[in-house]
Design a protein around this motif. Structure first.
Motif, PDB file in Angstrom:
ATOM      1  N   UNK A 417      29.518  38.477  36.706  1.00  0.00           N
ATOM      2  CA  UNK A 417      29.904  39.539  36.297  1.00  0.00           C
ATOM      3  C   UNK A 417      30.291  40.915  37.079  1.00  0.00           C
ATOM      4  N   UNK A 418      29.446  40.894  38.093  1.00  0.00           N
ATOM      5  CA  UNK A 418      29.460  42.172  39.145  1.00  0.00           C
ATOM      6  C   UNK A 418      30.894  41.635  39.938  1.00  0.00           C
ATOM      7  N   UNK A 419      31.391  40.416  40.063  1.00  0.00           N
ATOM      8  CA  UNK A 419      32.536  39.909  40.738  1.00  0.00           C
ATOM      9  C   UNK A 419      33.631  40.092  40.038  1.00  0.00           C
ATOM     10  N   UNK A 420      33.418  39.950  38.539  1.00  0.00           N
ATOM     11  CA  UNK A 420      34.803  40.350  37.570  1.00  0.00           C
ATOM     12  C   UNK A 420      34.785  42.052  37.887  1.00  0.00           C
ATOM     13  N   UNK A 421      33.679  42.782  37.806  1.00  0.00           N
ATOM     14  CA  UNK A 421      33.970  44.212  37.928  1.00  0.00           C
ATOM     15  C   UNK A 421      34.860  44.691  39.287  1.00  0.00           C
ATOM     16  N   UNK A 422      34.555  43.822  40.346  1.00  0.00           N
ATOM     17  CA  UNK A 422      35.451  44.083  41.498  1.00  0.00           C
ATOM     18  C   UNK A 422      36.858  43.775  41.499  1.00  0.00           C
ATOM     19  N   UNK A 432      39.178  51.440  34.394  1.00  0.00           N
ATOM     20  CA  UNK A 432      38.880  50.152  33.711  1.00  0.00           C
ATOM     21  C   UNK A 432      37.671  49.359  34.531  1.00  0.00           C
ATOM     22  N   UNK A 433      37.419  49.523  35.627  1.00  0.00           N
ATOM     23  CA  UNK A 433      36.254  48.808  36.120  1.00  0.00           C
ATOM     24  C   UNK A 433      34.900  49.446  35.670  1.00  0.00           C
ATOM     25  N   UNK A 438      30.354  48.291  31.652  1.00  0.00           N
ATOM     26  CA  UNK A 438      29.654  48.325  30.591  1.00  0.00           C
ATOM     27  C   UNK A 438      29.570  47.282  29.587  1.00  0.00           C
ATOM     28  N   UNK A 439      30.909  46.698  29.553  1.00  0.00           N
ATOM     29  CA  UNK A 439      31.119  45.388  28.706  1.00  0.00           C
ATOM     30  C   UNK A 439      30.231  44.218  29.446  1.00  0.00           C
ATOM     31  N   UNK A 473      27.431  48.062  39.650  1.00  0.00           N
ATOM     32  CA  UNK A 473      28.886  47.653  39.533  1.00  0.00           C
ATOM     33  C   UNK A 473      29.714  49.160  39.515  1.00  0.00           C
ATOM     34  N   UNK A 474      29.019  50.136  38.942  1.00  0.00           N
ATOM     35  CA  UNK A 474      29.884  51.422  38.758  1.00  0.00           C
ATOM     36  C   UNK A 474      30.217  51.941  40.368  1.00  0.00           C
TER      37      UNK A 474
END
Length: 821
Positions: A417-422, A432-433, A438-439, A473-474
């Protein structure tokens, strides 16, 4: 010349007078006496006493080098004898009136040059000059006194003096000296007191002298601080530095600084703008331009410096300028950002040391908790894709991992999920990131944190893991978004730099055209069409265009940019972004330079032709006028026979015809080159023009191809060109026949006038087009007015006139004209 006793350069001591009659010459003579009393070898090379008894008495006892006598326009003058002074070789010489212009025939034009020669010889010079004779103050002195000083000396000469002594006197005391007859003769006293020597004039001159000398002392102070490496400012003079960001508050800060500078007499205002070293965060060029204009209007100076740290750059500039105060605006950022990052004003105050820092509030002060985010540089499509990815990608990954991995590994899910944030940050940017983070947090909590299927967390370490996930992630999304923005800004800056570089090269080369500018502008911005328009009466004309259809008026363009008061660039196509304005204005400047270059070139061509024609006509007018005068004198003489009378009348008639022809050339070409008359270009056959042009010239063979070529020309002007060429050829052919030929070329028609005369050497063929150029030898081979007028008319017709050597000897003039379409 005597031997120079010392290889050193002499010292220059200047006695600077605030006004005539303050006693600068008297003081300089006193200095000479003091040096003489100390045993120094002192002579007087030139002193002007103006008949003043006290000055003449002060000059007694000093050795005087005899002056040099010169004759000019029947009058005798005396000047300083520089050679005699050099031969005498004293240690110190007194030279009065430094700004004096020498009589023609002297060694140098200006006495300041004589003084420089003495200094180079190692002789110390004591000299005098009044403040009104300094070159930089000439206009101010004329406005104050109403008198234009014809004799001036460059400020540099006086500024570079080793010592400057100001000789000053209060206006009332100087006027009393004048009234007592100590300055001018009695017959000039009343007129002087009511004109030049008024109290206001003397006060203003005194202030000019004090301010000019204060600037020179200030320069010496700066030199001393640099030589002794003194970094901290010495507040000897009030200097106010205004930190200009290029934001909307800049004008407010400049006006506040100007008001503070006005409160201290002689204070200086300096505005400084810091350019970031990375070149990515560029200020609004239009606001900076307005700030520069405002600074100039209030009497200040504008400076730009480059620095990585804005605060340190401002303080370094202020220290280097020996400033006493820095004015900086209150931060425009929000309270939260100011809380964590501080403000530029706070950092300047901590670095300024002894320099006062003045914080100025303004309407743009940030009062929000969070500053408004800047608009995304990403396209709308990428932003939509980013938001979709923020919602869909974490849910799809969580569902896939939950379905495949029976172990429900929290660590693996966190990394995925961290990779998806990037990925979302790269596609859609920061917001959006953050939404995706948050999601992802909710998905991790629901699917992978025991107890799964709920948003309840049973173990504290999992709570910490989820919080760390959101924070990381932020942070990663912020870094990726910022890096993406910087990469986009860098690419844009590189593109702008390449475009600016290309424009600069075209400006320096001077080869650019209006067509090339609009074509490059259309290419750079991807527009459908670009037009360069100029106002013509109540409408517009297209000077250059690229692409079709092009705008015929500014209102027809989707984007418009002003070139000058009468010219506009109109762009048709997609509207440009605000970030493109700087490059667009650079193109507008380039278009303005092209138009100005075109106007200057046309004006230069017109002036050159007019000047050449005037010189030619003024020379050739003498011959017919002299002939007419001699003929008229003969007609008036008694006893003139009928045959002689007929011959004299014929001479008058011929000379009048020649004179009329010259005057017609002068008037027509003057009107043509001044823009009042334009050639009427029509398709004309050479059969209509050439026979009339060669008529009256015996021994000329005319050969024209059949059918006769058509040319685009003005028949009257072309006839004059050919007639002048044929007339010159006949006069210089030495009796040999002259041929006039016409040939067609693919894009032009050539008319050749061929003679078998003595010819002209290749190195002199350009010079022979100068009016009455005899090529330095006075032989009959020189050419005169005919060729000067012919070339001017040919260029007006859009043709060329070039000389070539005739095979076998002689000269061939090749007249190339455009073919009729």
């Amino acid at each position: 010349m005597g031997d120079v006793p010392d290889a050193r350069r002499g010292r220059l001591i200047v006695y600077l007078g605030s006004a005539p009659g303050v006693g600068k010459t008297y003081a300089a003579l006193g200095e000479a006496h003091r040096r003489l009393a100390r045993g120094t070898d002192v002579v007087v090379a030139y002193v002007e006493t103006h008949g003043r008894e006290q000055t003449e008495a002060q000059a007694e006892g000093l050795e005087v080098v005899p002056r040099r006598h010169l004759e000019h326009r029947g009058a005798s003058f005396t000047e300083m004898d520089v050679d005699a002074v050099l031969a005498r070789g004293p240690a110190v010489v007194l030279v009065d009136e430094l700004a004096h212009t020498n009589v023609p025939g002297s060694r140098h034009e200006k006495r300041a040059d004589d003084v420089a020669l003495l200094l180079d010889a190692g002789i110390d010079v004591i000299t005098t000059v009044n403040i009104q004779h300094l070159e930089s103050l000439n206009d101010e002195v004329e406005r104050i006194t109403g008198v234009r000083q014809r004799e001036t000396v460059p400020d540099r000469v006086v500024r570079e003096a080793d010592q400057i002594q100001l000789i000053d006197m209060p206006p009332d005391a100087l006027r009393r000296r004048m009234a007592h007859g100590n300055i001018y003769r009695p017959d000039k006293i009343d007129a002087s007191l009511t004109s030049y020597f008024r109290v206001g004039n003397l006060t203003a001159l005194r202030e000019l002298a004090l301010l000019w000398l204060a600037d020179r002392v200030d320069d010496q102070l700066d030199d001393y601080r640099r030589a002794h490496r003194i970094q901290e400012p010495w507040p000897a003079k009030e200097r106010i530095v205004v930190a200009v960001t290029g934001g909307p508050e800049s004008e407010t800060l400049i006006r506040r600084g100007a008001r503070l500078a006005q409160r201290a007499a002689g204070a200086e205002l300096l505005a400084v703008h810091v350019i970031a070293t990375d070149g990515l965060h560029a200020a609004d060029e239009r606001r900076l331009e307005r700030a520069q204009q405002l600074v100039a209007s209030v009497g200040g100076t504008f400076h730009s410096v480059v620095g990585e740290d804005v605060s340190a750059a401002v303080v370094d500039f202020a220290s280097g300028a020996n400033a006493t105060m820095i004015i900086v605006g209150v931060s425009r950022h929000g309270r939260l950002r100011r809380l964590f990052t501080g403000t530029t004003g706070d950092r300047i105050a901590s670095l300024a040391g002894a320099v006062d820092v003045h914080l100025v509030t303004h309407d743009q002060v940030g009062g929000r908790l969070l500053s408004r985010p800047s608009l995304s540089p990403l396209s709308p499509g990428r932003q939509v894709a980013g938001w979709l990815g923020a919602v869909v990608l974490p849910l799809v990954l969580a569902a896939a991992l939950h379905a495949v991995d029976d172990t429900d590994d929290l660590a693996l899910a966190t990394l995925a999920l961290l990779a998806s944030t990037v990925v979302v940050a790269l596609v859609g940017g920061l917001l959006p990131a953050l939404a995706g983070a948050v999601i992802g947090f909710l998905a991790l909590n629901y699917f992978f944190t025991p107890p799964t299927g709920t948003f309840t967390v049973s173990e504290p370490r999992n709570v910490l893991a989820l919080v760390v996930f959101v924070a990381v992630a932020a942070a990663v999304a912020t870094v990726v978004d910022r890096a993406s923005r910087r990469a986009a800004e860098a690419l844009r800056a590189r593109t702008e730099a390449a475009t600016m570089s290309a424009l600069s090269r075209s400006v320096l080369s001077g080869e650019d055209t209006a067509e090339a500018v609009v074509a490059r502008l259309r290419e750079v911005f991807g527009q459908d069409a670009v037009s360069l328009l100029r106002r013509a009466g109540s409408g517009w004309v297209v000077l250059a265009s690229s692409g079709a259809p092009c705008a015929a008026t500014p209102d027809e363009g989707d984007t418009r940019v002003r070139v000058d008061d009468d010219s506009v660039l109109a762009l048709c196509g997609e509207p440009l972004r605000a970030e493109d304005q700087r490059v667009l204005e650079a193109f507008a400047v380039q278009a303005g330079l092209v138009l100005e270059h075109r106007r200057l070139r046309e004006r230069e061509r017109a002036e050159a032709t007019s000047t050449a024609l005037l010189r030619a006509v003024s020379h050739d007018l003498r011959t017919p006028l002299a002939t007419m005068r001699a003929a008229v004198d003969g007609l008036l003489a008694p006893g003139v026979s009928g045959a002689d009378r007929t011959e004299l009348v014929a001479a008058v008639d011929a000379s009048a015809g020649q004179l009329e022809s010259l005057i017609d050339d002068l008037l027509d070409l003057s009107r043509l080159q001044s823009g009042l008359v334009h050639p009427v270009l029509t398709a004309r056959s050479l059969d209509e023009v050439l026979p009339l042009a060669v008529a009256g010239h015996p021994g000329v063979d005319l050969e024209v191809e059949e059918p006769a070529p058509l040319v685009s020309t003005d028949a009257g002007l072309l006839g004059r060109v050919v007639a002048n060429l044929v007339g010159n050829a006949v006069r210089h052919a030495g009796g040999a026949p002259v041929r006039v030929l016409a040939h067609e070329r693919p894009d032009s028609v050539e008319v050749m006038v061929v003679d078998r005369g003595v010819g002209v050497p290749p190195e002199d063929r350009d010079r022979m087009f100068e009016p009455f150029q005899r090529l330095g030898d006075g032989t009959p081979g020189g050419l005169g007015l005919g060729l000067a007028v012919a070339r001017g008319l040919t260029e007006a017709l859009g043709g060329t006139l070039t000389p070539e050597e005739t095979p076998g000897g002689g000269l061939t003039m090749v007249l190339s004209l455009p073919r009729a379409s």
